[in-house]
Design an enzyme around this catalytic site. Structure first.
Site, PDB file in Angstrom:
ATOM      1  N   HIS A 140       0.867  -1.181   0.000  1.00 27.47           N
ATOM      2  CA  HIS A 140       0.000   0.000   0.000  1.00 27.47           C
ATOM      3  C   HIS A 140       0.907   1.236   0.000  1.00 27.47           C
ATOM      4  O   HIS A 140       2.027   1.189   0.521  1.00 27.47           O
ATOM      5  CB  HIS A 140      -0.833  -0.054   1.280  1.00 27.47           C
ATOM      6  N   ASP A 218       2.980  -4.851   7.958  1.00 22.78           N
ATOM      7  CA  ASP A 218       1.779  -4.037   7.855  1.00 22.78           C
ATOM      8  C   ASP A 218       0.595  -4.995   7.993  1.00 22.78           C
ATOM      9  O   ASP A 218       0.241  -5.711   7.061  1.00 22.78           O
ATOM     10  CB  ASP A 218       1.768  -3.316   6.496  1.00 22.78           C
ATOM     11  N   GLN A 221      -4.664  -5.403   6.930  1.00 27.07           N
ATOM     12  CA  GLN A 221      -5.685  -6.328   6.442  1.00 27.07           C
ATOM     13  C   GLN A 221      -5.661  -7.629   7.231  1.00 27.07           C
ATOM     14  O   GLN A 221      -6.706  -8.163   7.600  1.00 27.07           O
ATOM     15  CB  GLN A 221      -5.469  -6.629   4.946  1.00 27.07           C
ATOM     16  N   LYS A 244     -10.432  -0.739  10.196  1.00 27.84           N
ATOM     17  CA  LYS A 244     -10.698  -1.945   9.390  1.00 27.84           C
ATOM     18  C   LYS A 244     -11.078  -3.115  10.299  1.00 27.84           C
ATOM     19  O   LYS A 244     -11.637  -4.097   9.857  1.00 27.84           O
ATOM     20  CB  LYS A 244      -9.470  -2.314   8.560  1.00 27.84           C
ATOM     21  N   CYS A 382      -4.711   2.408  -3.730  1.00 29.63           N
ATOM     22  CA  CYS A 382      -3.503   2.927  -3.077  1.00 29.63           C
ATOM     23  C   CYS A 382      -2.330   1.969  -3.266  1.00 29.63           C
ATOM     24  O   CYS A 382      -1.534   1.756  -2.334  1.00 29.63           O
ATOM     25  CB  CYS A 382      -3.727   3.200  -1.590  1.00 29.63           C
TER      26      CYS A 382
HETATM   27  C1  LIG Z   1      -2.503  -3.058   3.478  1.00 28.36           C
HETATM   28  C2  LIG Z   1      -2.827  -1.665   3.934  1.00 28.36           C
HETATM   29  N1  LIG Z   1      -1.873  -0.924   4.502  1.00 28.36           N
HETATM   30  C3  LIG Z   1      -2.107   0.316   4.941  1.00 28.36           C
HETATM   31  C4  LIG Z   1      -3.334   0.893   4.823  1.00 28.36           C
HETATM   32  C5  LIG Z   1      -3.522   2.299   5.322  1.00 28.36           C
HETATM   33  O1  LIG Z   1      -4.424   2.345   6.383  1.00 28.36           O
HETATM   34  P1  LIG Z   1      -4.799   3.774   7.001  1.00 28.36           P
HETATM   35  O2  LIG Z   1      -5.308   4.590   5.848  1.00 28.36           O
HETATM   36  O3  LIG Z   1      -5.856   3.486   8.015  1.00 28.36           O
HETATM   37  O4  LIG Z   1      -3.576   4.339   7.563  1.00 28.36           O
HETATM   38  C6  LIG Z   1      -4.363   0.186   4.215  1.00 28.36           C
HETATM   39  C7  LIG Z   1      -5.685   0.813   4.009  1.00 28.36           C
HETATM   40  O5  LIG Z   1      -6.320   0.617   2.997  1.00 28.36           O
HETATM   41  C8  LIG Z   1      -4.106  -1.136   3.770  1.00 28.36           C
HETATM   42  O6  LIG Z   1      -5.055  -1.870   3.187  1.00 28.36           O
END
Ligand SMILES: Cc1ncc(COP(=O)(O)O)c(C=O)c1O
Length: 424
Positions: A140, A218, A221, A244, A382
Site C-alpha cells: 500500500h 503491515d 488487512q 478496518k 492505493c
Molecule cells: C494493506 C494496507 N496498509 C495500509 C493501509 C492504510 O491504512 P490507514 O489509511 O488506516 O492508515 C491500508 C488501508 O487501505 C491497507 O489496506
C-alpha cells in the site's frame, strides 16, 4: 458484548458447538439493514473500512455520556476512570497481538502514522545512510511513501522485492535481495489489500533475521481476518489500523519490541511525551508514552477496545472459517463469469478479490453495481506500483468481513453477469 445477553443465549456465536451464525451477527451492525437506492445494501468494501457493531458505537457514546475527561493528567475521578479505560485498551491490544508487554503498544492515528513513526524515528535514529529498506511490489502507498521520504532525507536505499504472476512474494528474489543488500529493515504487508495474498510471515521474518535485518509487518488487512501473533512470527514491528477491525477511525497501533522502542527517538514532541521540560532541555517519558504526544484519541481507543472484545467474543477461528468459505465460494462463482479475470491466485489468500472485465472499466463496474445497492471499490487501491507491475490501471475489488453472507456473493455474481451483458 455481541448483542444482548438474552438473544446470545439462544443463538450467540460464542456458544461452543453452535455454528457461526452470520444472520445473528448482522443484527449487531445497524447499518447493514439499510437500503441503498431502494435496494438492500450489499456492502463488499470492508477492506477499505469495516462497518461498526453496536458494541463499538455504544462504548464510545457511553464513555462520552458517563466518564469523559482528558487522560493521564487529572487527579479527579473522571480523569482516572477515563485513563483506566484508555489504558486497558493497551492491554487488550497487547493480548490481541500476543505482545510480551503492554508497554510495547503505541497508539497512533492509523497504520499510515505508525509506519511514518517507524520511518522517521527508527529510520533516522537507528538506520545508517547506505543501509537499505526492503519493501515488496504489493505494498500500500502507506508502506512505500514514508520510505521514499526517508531515502531522500537520510540516504537510505529503497529495494523492492518482486511478486510472482500468481501474486505471491517471490521468495527467491526476496532472499537474494537480502543477501546482497545490506538491508537494515524489511517492511512488508502481512496481507495484500489488492490480491488478498497472505505473506508467509514467519518465513519472511526468519530470512530477514538471518541476514541481520529487522522486520515490520503491515497488518492492516491481516489482523482483521486471522489472529496475529507477533511472537510466533518473530516480528520486530507490527502495525494496524482500527477502522478496518470494526473500530472507529482515528486510532491505529504500532507494536515494537521494547528494546527497539527504547532506542528510538520520539516522533512528535509536545505534552504527555515528556518527563521534564525547561527552556534548555527536555527529557522523554518512558515508552510507550514517549511516542504519544498530545491528547490522544481517547474515545477512539475505547471504541477500538470494544471492537477487539467483539472480535474475541466471536473468535478468530470462527471468523477465519466463515471467511474462507466465503472466499472459496466467491472464487468459484466469479470464475464462471465469461470475460471476468480474477487478479491474483495466491495459495494462501483471504477475502479480498480484485478483478477486471473485458470491455468494462473498473469504475463502470462499480457504478453499475452501486445502482443495485452493491458497494465495491474500484481504482488502484492505493497500490499504484502494484498496478504497474500487473499492467493494469485499476481493478474492481470485492472484500469480505465477518458479516458478509454467501447470498451477497451470489448477488454480486448475478449483477456482474448483468454488467457483462450491458458492456457486450
Ligand atoms: C494493506 C494496507 N496498509 C495500509 C493501509 C492504510 O491504512 P490507514 O489509511 O488506516 O492508515 C491500508 C488501508 O487501505 C491497507 O489496506
Amino acid at each position: 458484548m455481541v448483542g444482548d445477553a438474552g438473544a446470545m443465549n439462544q443463538i450467540g456465536p460464542r456458544i461452543p458447538g453452535v455454528p457461526f451464525n452470520v444472520d445473528r451477527i448482522r443484527q449487531d451492525f445497524p447499518i447493514l439493514s439499510q437500503s441503498v437506492r431502494g435496494k438492500k445494501l450489499v456492502f463488499l468494501d470492508s477492506a477499505a473500512s469495516a462497518q461498526k457493531p453496536r458494541a463499538v458505537i455504544e462504548a464510545m457514546s457511553h464513555a462520552m455520556e458517563t466518564q469523559y475527561a482528558n487522560v493521564h493528567r487529572g487527579l479527579h475521578w473522571m480523569s482516572e476512570r477515563t485513563t483506566d479505560a484508555y489504558e486497558s485498551v493497551r492491554d487488550q491490544v497487547a493480548s490481541l497481538l500476543n505482545a510480551p508487554s503492554r508497554d510495547e503498544i503505541v497508539f497512533t492515528r492509523n497504520t499510515t502514522e505508525a509506519i511514518n513513526l517507524v520511518a522517521h524515528s527508527y529510520g533516522r535514529g537507528v538506520l545508517q545512510p547506505g543501509q537499505a529498506v526492503l519493501i515488496s511490489e504489493m505494498e500500500h502507498h502507506s508502506n512505500i511513501v514514508p520510505w521514499q521520504m526517508l531515502r531522500d532525507a537520510h540516504g537510505i536505499r529503497l529495494l523492492v522485492a518482486p511478486v510472482t504472476d500468481a501474486g505471491e512474494l517471490d521468495m527467491a528474489a526476496y532472499e537474494s535481495l537480502l543477501a546482497d543488500g545490506n538491508v537494515g529493515l524489511v517492511a512488508i504487508t502481512h496481507m495484500s489489500n489488492v490480491l488478498g495474498t497472505y505473506t508467509p510471515a514467519a518465513r519472511v521474518a526468519a530470512l530477514a533475521h538471518r541476514f541481520g535485518a529487522r522486520i515490520l509487518f503491515d497488518g492492516s488487512q491481516a489482523v482483521v481476518h486471522r489472529a496475529a501473533d507477533v511472537q510466533a512470527i518473530d516480528a520486530d514491528f507490527y502495525v494496524f489500523t482500527g477502522h478496518k477491525l470494526y473500530g472507529p477511525t482515528g486510532i491505529g497501533v504500532l507494536w515494537a519490541r521494547a528494546e527497539l522502542l527504547d532506542r528510538m527517538p520520539p516522533f512528535l514532541g509536545g505534552g504527555d511525551m515528556i518527563s521534564s521540560v525547561s527552556f534548555e532541555k527536555s527529557t522523554w517519558a518512558r515508552v510507550p508514552h514517549k511516542f504519544e504526544a498530545g491528547t490522544p484519541a481517547i474515545l477512539e481507543a475505547i471504541g477500538l477496545g470494544a471492537a477487539i472484545s467483539y472480535v474475541n467474543e466471536i473468535g478468530y477461528d470462527a471468523i477465519a472459517a466463515h471467511e474462507q468459505s466465503l472466499t472459496d465460494h466467491a472464487l468459484a462463482t466469479l470464475s464462471t463469469i465469461d470475460g471476468l479475470y480474477i487478479i491474483g491466485r495466491a495459495q494462501d489468500r483471504g477475502g479480498v478479490i480484485s478483478f477486471t472485465m473485458d470491455g468494462a472499466h473498473a469504475h463502470d463496474i462499480a457504478t453499475l453495481l452501486d445502482r443495485n445497492g452493491i458497494a465495491v471499490r474500484a481504482g488502484h487501491h492505493c497500490a499504484e506500483p502494484l498496478m504497474q507491475r500487473l499492467g493494469l490501471d485499476s481493478t474492481a475489488r470485492a472484500s469480505f468481513a465477518l458479516y458478509t453472507t454467501h447470498a451477497e456473493i451470489d448477488a454480486l455474481a448475478e449483477n456482474l453477469e448483468r454488467v457483462r451483458s450491458f458492456f457486450q
